[in-house]
Design an enzyme around this catalytic site. Structure first.
Site, mmCIF file in Angstrom:
data_model
loop_
_atom_site.group_PDB
_atom_site.id
_atom_site.type_symbol
_atom_site.label_atom_id
_atom_site.label_comp_id
_atom_site.label_asym_id
_atom_site.label_seq_id
_atom_site.Cartn_x
_atom_site.Cartn_y
_atom_site.Cartn_z
ATOM 1 N N LYS A 168 0.859 -1.172 0.000
ATOM 2 C CA LYS A 168 0.000 0.000 0.000
ATOM 3 C C LYS A 168 0.897 1.223 0.000
ATOM 4 O O LYS A 168 2.040 1.198 0.437
ATOM 5 C CB LYS A 168 -0.944 0.020 1.198
ATOM 6 C CG LYS A 168 -0.322 0.106 2.570
ATOM 7 C CD LYS A 168 0.215 1.438 3.011
ATOM 8 C CE LYS A 168 -0.808 2.546 2.868
ATOM 9 N NZ LYS A 168 -0.192 3.876 3.293
ATOM 10 N N THR A 179 6.531 5.429 1.367
ATOM 11 C CA THR A 179 5.637 5.196 2.494
ATOM 12 C C THR A 179 4.888 3.968 2.243
ATOM 13 O O THR A 179 3.945 4.003 1.522
ATOM 14 C CB THR A 179 4.607 6.239 2.742
ATOM 15 O OG1 THR A 179 4.272 6.132 4.089
ATOM 16 C CG2 THR A 179 3.311 6.144 2.143
#
Length: 383
Positions: A168, A179
């Site tokens: 993700k 991230t």
């Protein structure tokens, strides 16, 4: 197929009520063995979220039974209470699996600075364990999304084994790792030491070179688990290539779904004195707001590329730099090159090639344009 493509793995993603609207927000990926070799890499941000602190300890001996992930809250900057929440989550999953908490990796993603709603999270863990199955990979990938608009999954078949993965990430994408939360699985027979070496080699040239907005997350985690269920001891060169392909596939999906982006930009730095120089130059360009705005406006402004290169300490002579944008060498010898009107920036995919003329090393860094939608999305993230 995703993390459950390899033999020996079950997964699930459920809605526990952490996020609004009945969205899935808790996932588990369970390794049923017979082996539990593992490795992980984490954010280099000095402000590390509680689940990162816990998981660094858990993976230290190279044995991981399962990963539990939640979206809807990062459990970062939550102090000792937040760390205890991560521990409690690990203990809860371990009890459900009749295993030890120090073999459980915990991952969280979402807003920084708020405690997790533990009753909901633990109930979600119970539900996820009950639902965990060989066909649960897609739901697990869905459950870890935050601002992602789509799930990210990938897999590759090797000689008698399989590698799967999910990830993700749509914002705060910057080295180290971008991230992201990513779980990689394989049914190959690997030692913990092999897992560590292979994972680091793969992430170094993939996730570590994805840099959309220069913001490094507090929660980055990439974990590799090897069940050994195929019984195949892989050729390391082949496995390394396929693992890198899986990571690269996931990176492309992350880039395609980056917040507000209209362009996916590959910055190829060639002719560098060293790989480190090539990466440094690539990152400097990727983080340059003026360059990113120019690409958004479909303006082949090579001057902004050179200006970004000049901020680095890489080895080069300004008068020897050449720059191509989508194949047109708009800058030659540090000055005007071919007609910039020939550059077509209508396609989503953009390639910027920078030749430093200082050596033979090269590297590619991936980024996106900077758009109005990115600003809008991140100006209201917590409201």
């Amino acid at each position: 197929m995703s993390v459950t493509a390899p033999l020996g793995f079950r997964a699930a993603g459920v809605a526990a009520g952490i996020k609004d609207g009945g969205q899935r927000d808790v996932a588990v990926v369970i390794n049923d063995g017979p082996h539990h070799s593992a490795a992980a890499v984490f954010t280099k941000n000095r402000v590390k979220a509680a689940p990162v602190q816990w998981s660094q300890q858990a993976v230290a001996d190279g044995q991981v039974r399962a990963v539990v992930l939640n979206s809807g809250g990062a459990n970062a900057c939550t102090g000792a209470a937040g760390f205890q929440d991560a521990r409690t989550t690990a203990e809860h999953l371990a009890a459900a699996l009749n295993d030890s908490a120090d073999r459980i990796v915990v991952c969280s993603t979402g807003l920084i600075g708020e405690r997790l709603p533990m009753p909901k999270l633990l109930a979600g863990v119970d539900a996820a364990v009950a639902e965990a199955a060989r066909d649960g990979g897609l739901n697990a990938a869905d459950a870890i999304r935050t601002t992602d608009t789509v799930s990210k999954i990938a897999f590759r078949r090797g000689s008698g084994y399989t590698i799967g993965g999910m990830a993700k990430g749509a914002g705060m994408l910057a080295p180290s790792l971008a991230t992201m939360l990513s779980v990689l699985t394989t049914d190959a027979v690997l030692t913990p030491e092999q897992c560590t070496a292979l994972l680091r080699a793969a992430t170094e040239v993939t996730f570590d070179r994805l840099d959309t907005d220069g913001c490094t997350s507090t929660n980055d985690t990439v974990v590799l688990m090897a069940s050994g269920a195929s019984g195949t001891t892989p050729d390391e060169a082949e496995f390394s290539r396929l693992l890198t392909e899986v990571c690269q596939d996931l990176c492309r999906q992350l880039l395609a779904d980056a917040e507000g982006a209209t362009k996916a930009i590959a910055i190829e730095v060639v002719g560098a004195a060293s790989t480190d120089d090539a990466v440094t130059v690539g990152r400097a360009i990727a983080r340059n707001a003026l360059f990113k705005c120019a690409i958004y406006g479909e303006d082949p402004n090579w001057g902004r590329v050179l200006a970004a290169v000049g901020t680095t300490d890489a080895v080069f002579e300004p008068d020897n730099i050449n720059v191509a944008i989508n194949g047109v060498w708009v800058c030659r010898g540090g000055s005007v090159g071919d007609d910039r009107a020939k550059v077509n920036l209508k396609p989503r995919d953009v390639t910027v090639t920078v030749d430093l003329s200082a050596g033979s090393a090269s590297a590619t860094v991936w980024t996106t344009d900077l758009t109005v939608d990115y600003v809008h999305e991140n100006s209201a993230y917590s409201t």
